[in-house]
Motif scaffolding. Structure first.
Motif, PDB file in Angstrom:
ATOM      1  N   ARG A   1       3.084   4.163 -18.470  1.00 20.85           N
ATOM      2  CA  ARG A   1       4.052   3.248 -17.877  1.00 20.85           C
ATOM      3  C   ARG A   1       3.891   3.170 -16.366  1.00 20.85           C
ATOM      4  O   ARG A   1       3.931   2.091 -15.777  1.00 20.85           O
ATOM      5  N   LEU A   2       3.725   4.315 -15.749  1.00 24.43           N
ATOM      6  CA  LEU A   2       3.573   4.345 -14.302  1.00 24.43           C
ATOM      7  C   LEU A   2       2.323   3.585 -13.880  1.00 24.43           C
ATOM      8  O   LEU A   2       2.332   2.858 -12.885  1.00 24.43           O
ATOM      9  N   THR A   3       1.242   3.718 -14.632  1.00 26.04           N
ATOM     10  CA  THR A   3       0.014   2.981 -14.341  1.00 26.04           C
ATOM     11  C   THR A   3       0.246   1.482 -14.439  1.00 26.04           C
ATOM     12  O   THR A   3      -0.239   0.702 -13.600  1.00 26.04           O
ATOM     13  N   ARG A   4       1.023   1.056 -15.433  1.00 26.96           N
ATOM     14  CA  ARG A   4       1.321  -0.368 -15.576  1.00 26.96           C
ATOM     15  C   ARG A   4       2.193  -0.877 -14.428  1.00 26.96           C
ATOM     16  O   ARG A   4       2.018  -1.996 -13.948  1.00 26.96           O
ATOM     17  N   VAL A   5       3.124  -0.046 -13.981  1.00 25.12           N
ATOM     18  CA  VAL A   5       3.971  -0.430 -12.853  1.00 25.12           C
ATOM     19  C   VAL A   5       3.133  -0.647 -11.596  1.00 25.12           C
ATOM     20  O   VAL A   5       3.326  -1.625 -10.862  1.00 25.12           O
ATOM     21  N   ILE A   6       2.200   0.252 -11.343  1.00 27.44           N
ATOM     22  CA  ILE A   6       1.310   0.103 -10.188  1.00 27.44           C
ATOM     23  C   ILE A   6       0.524  -1.206 -10.293  1.00 27.44           C
ATOM     24  O   ILE A   6       0.371  -1.946  -9.316  1.00 27.44           O
TER      25      ILE A   6
ATOM     26  N   GLY B   1       0.819  -1.214   0.000  1.00 23.79           N
ATOM     27  CA  GLY B   1       0.000   0.000   0.000  1.00 23.79           C
ATOM     28  C   GLY B   1       0.849   1.258   0.000  1.00 23.79           C
ATOM     29  O   GLY B   1       0.540   2.228  -0.708  1.00 23.79           O
ATOM     30  N   MET B   2       1.934   1.257   0.769  1.00 22.16           N
ATOM     31  CA  MET B   2       2.809   2.428   0.808  1.00 22.16           C
ATOM     32  C   MET B   2       3.527   2.640  -0.515  1.00 22.16           C
ATOM     33  O   MET B   2       3.736   3.778  -0.948  1.00 22.16           O
ATOM     34  N   ILE B   3       3.914   1.543  -1.171  1.00 18.38           N
ATOM     35  CA  ILE B   3       4.573   1.662  -2.473  1.00 18.38           C
ATOM     36  C   ILE B   3       3.606   2.231  -3.507  1.00 18.38           C
ATOM     37  O   ILE B   3       3.928   3.165  -4.250  1.00 18.38           O
ATOM     38  N   VAL B   4       2.410   1.662  -3.555  1.00 16.26           N
ATOM     39  CA  VAL B   4       1.414   2.119  -4.528  1.00 16.26           C
ATOM     40  C   VAL B   4       1.024   3.565  -4.266  1.00 16.26           C
ATOM     41  O   VAL B   4       0.870   4.361  -5.202  1.00 16.26           O
ATOM     42  N   TYR B   5       0.877   3.915  -2.993  1.00 15.44           N
ATOM     43  CA  TYR B   5       0.508   5.296  -2.662  1.00 15.44           C
ATOM     44  C   TYR B   5       1.585   6.271  -3.116  1.00 15.44           C
ATOM     45  O   TYR B   5       1.280   7.356  -3.634  1.00 15.44           O
ATOM     46  N   LYS B   6       2.849   5.910  -2.934  1.00 13.70           N
ATOM     47  CA  LYS B   6       3.942   6.791  -3.355  1.00 13.70           C
ATOM     48  C   LYS B   6       3.915   6.996  -4.868  1.00 13.70           C
ATOM     49  O   LYS B   6       4.059   8.130  -5.352  1.00 13.70           O
ATOM     50  N   LEU B   7       3.723   5.924  -5.614  1.00 13.81           N
ATOM     51  CA  LEU B   7       3.669   6.036  -7.075  1.00 13.81           C
ATOM     52  C   LEU B   7       2.449   6.839  -7.521  1.00 13.81           C
ATOM     53  O   LEU B   7       2.536   7.688  -8.420  1.00 13.81           O
TER      54      LEU B   7
END
Length: 323
Positions: free
Chosen positions: A208-213, A183-189
């Motif tokens: 790209r960022l959306t795909r990474v999430i 959750g913290m990783i996704v929130y940061k992105l």
């Protein structure tokens, strides 16, 4: 309906382990191909990722081999009283204890790498990982205690009441740790994308960022679902937990490999090769940098782009390569 006794449960566990072990072999080969062909192979993160990949493969291979040996001992070689069921019911046998150690090691490595990824993405802020580290240590201590109790039980039958509190606490700790850290990783992105939406709107960067999430969430769910099912079957005193816990050992390695494999496909190209015209239309103050997977010990200081009055954390180049 027939009871799902320990004999059939161990056979099903071996079958499911073989399926996921095959998946692990394929993903590991692809992952090693990416890691060994990287240009920046002398960075700390690269060494960590390579070592973790090999360690997870070794642990998973050992666990699969022990599962096969256990079934062969019970159904082919054991001639004592009680048959195969009696042999498989020796919870404190060395095979069962070593398999518990495999689960401990694989989960410990996987959870530590998740915490490290969160640490890097949050610009190496130690305060962010205080809770994940606490939960990681809680799992390590409680599951180690459960292994000690199991090794000294010397009795037949399923897990005893002495072991249940420790295994339950360990399972809850790793579940909460994975959910919180992911959750913290996704929130940061997500917050990074939202803060720079004006500059990323309609660009390949934002996609790209959306795909990474999505990659991070899917990998976390894959592991979390199986861990949760393992906990549920364990608390229900159902022998299906043997199969599920064996699968988790393989799944941890698969999830780790898939982040590197899928992240490489998303983030491996250079920005200059894809959208220079889009960038120049938005601002003349962009200076694009290398968009490769690798980063060194000090690469967290590097910006993906430099925009005046709009500082950006170096997230993109770190997400997929961080072990």
């Amino acid at each position: 309906m027939r009871d799902f006794s320990i004999g059939p449960a161990q056979i099903v566990a071996l079958f499911m382990t073989c399926i996921f072990y095959g998946m692990l072999l394929v993903t590991t080969s692809l992952c090693l191909n990416i890691l060994l062909l990287k240009k920046d192979r002398n960075t700390l993160s690269h060494h960590i990722a390579l070592a973790a990949t090999l360690c997870m493969l070794a642990i998973a291979s050992n666990d699969a081999a022990l599962g096969l040996a256990h079934v062969l001992d019970a159904f082919a070689y054991y001639t004592g009283p009680g048959g195969a069921e009696a042999e498989l019911s020796h919870v404190s046998s060395w095979i069962n204890v070593v398999k518990l150690v495999n689960y401990l090691l694989q989960t410990t490595i996987g959870d530590f790498l998740l915490v490290y990824r969160c640490y890097v993405i949050h610009d190496r802020r130690r305060a962010v990982i205080v809770l994940p580290i606490f939960l990681w240590l809680a799992f390590l201590i409680t599951y180690s205690t459960a292994i000690y109790v199991t090794a000294n039980r010397h009795a037949l039958g399923s897990i005893s009441s002495d072991q249940t509190p420790f295994i339950t606490a360990a399972s809850v700790a790793t579940l909460v740790q994975n959910l919180a850290t992911t959750g913290m990783i996704v929130y940061k992105l997500w917050s990074h994308e939202r803060r720079n939406r004006e500059f990323l709107a309609g660009s390949l960067t934002r996609r790209r960022l959306t795909r990474v999430i999505g990659i991070i969430i899917e990998s976390a769910l894959f592991y979390t679902i199986f861990t949760f099912l393992t906990l549920v079957t364990f608390l229900a005193d159902n022998n299906a937990d043997y199969a599920l816990s064996d699968c988790v050992v393989q799944i941890i390695g698969i999830s780790f490999n898939m982040i590197i494999i899928r992240g490489h496909g998303t983030l491996s190209a250079r920005w200059e090769d894809h959208e220079p015209s889009q960038i120049s239309q938005r601002t003349n103050q962009f200076r694009m940098t290398d968009m490769t997977l690798g980063f060194g010990e000090n690469d967290h200081r590097r910006k993906v782009s430099e925009i005046s009055e709009c500082p950006q954390p170096s997230i993109y180049s770190e997400v997929a390569s961080t072990p």
